[in-house]
Scaffold this active site. Structure first.
Site, PDB file in Angstrom:
ATOM      1  N   HIS A 144      -1.491  -4.976  19.428  1.00  0.00           N
ATOM      2  CA  HIS A 144      -0.959  -4.571  18.121  1.00  0.00           C
ATOM      3  C   HIS A 144      -0.324  -3.183  18.254  1.00  0.00           C
ATOM      4  O   HIS A 144      -0.853  -2.312  18.943  1.00  0.00           O
ATOM      5  CB  HIS A 144      -2.075  -4.561  17.079  1.00  0.00           C
ATOM      6  N   THR A 192      -6.524   0.535  11.480  1.00  0.00           N
ATOM      7  CA  THR A 192      -6.733   0.693  10.026  1.00  0.00           C
ATOM      8  C   THR A 192      -6.806  -0.629   9.262  1.00  0.00           C
ATOM      9  O   THR A 192      -7.226  -0.651   8.107  1.00  0.00           O
ATOM     10  CB  THR A 192      -5.564   1.502   9.412  1.00  0.00           C
ATOM     11  N   HIS A 228       5.244  -5.244   9.004  1.00  0.00           N
ATOM     12  CA  HIS A 228       5.236  -6.619   9.520  1.00  0.00           C
ATOM     13  C   HIS A 228       5.488  -7.627   8.413  1.00  0.00           C
ATOM     14  O   HIS A 228       4.597  -8.383   8.026  1.00  0.00           O
ATOM     15  CB  HIS A 228       3.894  -6.896  10.212  1.00  0.00           C
ATOM     16  N   SER A 283       1.305  -9.996  10.651  1.00  0.00           N
ATOM     17  CA  SER A 283       0.688  -8.953   9.835  1.00  0.00           C
ATOM     18  C   SER A 283      -0.834  -9.046   9.951  1.00  0.00           C
ATOM     19  O   SER A 283      -1.458  -9.975   9.421  1.00  0.00           O
ATOM     20  CB  SER A 283       1.122  -9.127   8.373  1.00  0.00           C
ATOM     21  N   GLU A 340      -0.126  -0.631  16.325  1.00  0.00           N
ATOM     22  CA  GLU A 340      -0.944   0.534  15.944  1.00  0.00           C
ATOM     23  C   GLU A 340      -1.891   0.920  17.081  1.00  0.00           C
ATOM     24  O   GLU A 340      -2.069   2.107  17.385  1.00  0.00           O
ATOM     25  CB  GLU A 340      -1.731   0.228  14.661  1.00  0.00           C
ATOM     26  N   CYS A 398       0.865  -1.181   0.000  1.00  0.00           N
ATOM     27  CA  CYS A 398       0.000   0.000   0.000  1.00  0.00           C
ATOM     28  C   CYS A 398       0.902   1.232   0.000  1.00  0.00           C
ATOM     29  O   CYS A 398       2.131   1.117   0.145  1.00  0.00           O
ATOM     30  CB  CYS A 398      -0.870  -0.003   1.250  1.00  0.00           C
TER      31      CYS A 398
END
Ligand code: 10G
Ligand code: SF4
Length: 330
Positions: free
Chosen positions: A128, A168, A45, A226, A130, A16
């Site tokens: 995680h 996200t 990841h 991931s 994030e 991405c």
């Protein structure tokens, strides 16, 4: 039986815009400042990406304390809590923040709603990176909701002042279910001003949803840690594939997975370089899966520019080199 075996290849898949930017950030930092460059946590990841950057001189660490004082450190694409920036300052580190701008947007939303004294329900996976980073923006206001089954535990101060935000890289469908359950409990729950699950996550899931019902097996290239790659495997099975496997490399494919299969689906997570997918196609071609059709459900054109702090130094470096050349010519 040669001729009847085919591969469906999902598109969009792989890198991405945020991953592309983060990997380039480390590469450019290595070129500009020279090795070693320290990277806090895995930049993305993916095992292959990490080992490739290690070979070029990146040193991956867990925390800022492992970075020598005054050295350069890159923060990973998943984002960091404000205290990580403060620690870096305290150690006089030169910090380059490779947080994806779409994660930064969620951090901004968290700060804004916390400043307005909202309770924030952050849908995401416990532990995680994030989620840790976003929660760090306003720990007193944010509580984690890790999937539909954790809704029962949610408790808020004022049911008329509560908003949900999310990681996200979640499953779009599971998040809708979590939100529906939350709204049943909290009818005045506000939604984020714009989607937190990013375009790349939802596009990759959409492609798998179209591809998987036609597949006996879906191979997802991606690392075990991931989140978005894991979700693609789940989406494939939910959408009708007989089986789904998450693999880092083609060499991990087991012959028995392919036994009796005539259609194999292939996709990859947002942190996966496409060369790894090509190796999977080569592996399958050697087993007569030579007919490859791409299933395209969206076109992606988004590109993010490199972090400002790096761009500034790249510009200064280029200017210094030009001055040097001018000096030698004069
Ligand atoms: O899917 P996750 O969040 O585990 O990360 P990844 O590195 O495999 O993929 C790219 C996504 C991010 C950098 C999180 S915004
Ligand atoms: Fe950014 Fe989405 Fe990629 Fe994460 S998955 S880095 S939010 S574009």
């Amino acid at each position: 039986m040669t001729g009847s075996k085919r591969v469906l290849l999902a598109k969009p898949r792989g890198y991405c815009a945020g991953v592309d930017r983060a990997v380039q950030t480390v590469e450019e930092a290595l070129k500009l400042y020279g090795a070693p460059i320290y990277v806090r946590k895995e930049i993305v990841h993916n095992k292959h990406v990490v080992s490739t950057l290690q070979a070029k001189g990146a040193i991956f660490v867990e925390e800022n304390e492992q970075v020598p004082e005054g050295a350069t450190v890159v923060f990973s694409a998943h984002g960091v809590a404000p205290e990580v920036h403060e620690q870096a300052k305290a150690r006089s580190l030169k910090a380059i923040d490779a947080t994806c701008p779409l994660v930064t947007k969620v951090h901004q939303e968290a700060r804004r709603f916390a400043a307005d004294d909202y309770d924030i329900l952050l849908i995401g996976h416990e532990g995680h990176e994030e989620v840790i980073g976003t929660t760090g923006e306003a720990p007193a206001h944010i509580q984690l909701v890790d999937g539909p089954d954790s809704v029962d535990k949610v408790a808020v101060r004022d049911p008329s002042k509560v908003v949900w935000l999310s990681q996200t890289t979640l499953s779009v469908d599971e998040t809708l279910e979590t939100v529906a359950r939350l709204k049943k409990k909290l009818p005045l729950l506000m939604s984020p001003p714009s989607d937190d699950i990013c375009y790349a996550t939802s596009n990759r899931q959409d492609a798998v949803k179209v591809m998987a019902p036609q597949c006996d097996v879906v191979l997802v290239v991606g690392s075990q840690n991931s989140s978005n790659s894991q979700r693609l495997r789940e989406v494939a099975v939910d959408a009708g594939a007989r089986a789904g496997y998450l693999i880092d490399f083609a060499t991990e494919i087991q012959e028995e997975w392919l036994a009796g299969a005539t259609t194999i689906g292939v996709t990859s997570g947002a942190s996966v370089p496409d060369e790894l997918v090509m190796e999977v196609l080569d592996f399958l071609a050697e087993r007569d899966f030579t007919d490859v059709a791409e299933i395209t459900t969206a076109q992606e054109k988004l590109v993010f520019s490199l972090p400002q702090e790096l761009k500034r130094d790249m510009k200064a470096g280029a200017a210094a080199r030009a001055a040097e050349v001018a000096k030698t010519l004069s």
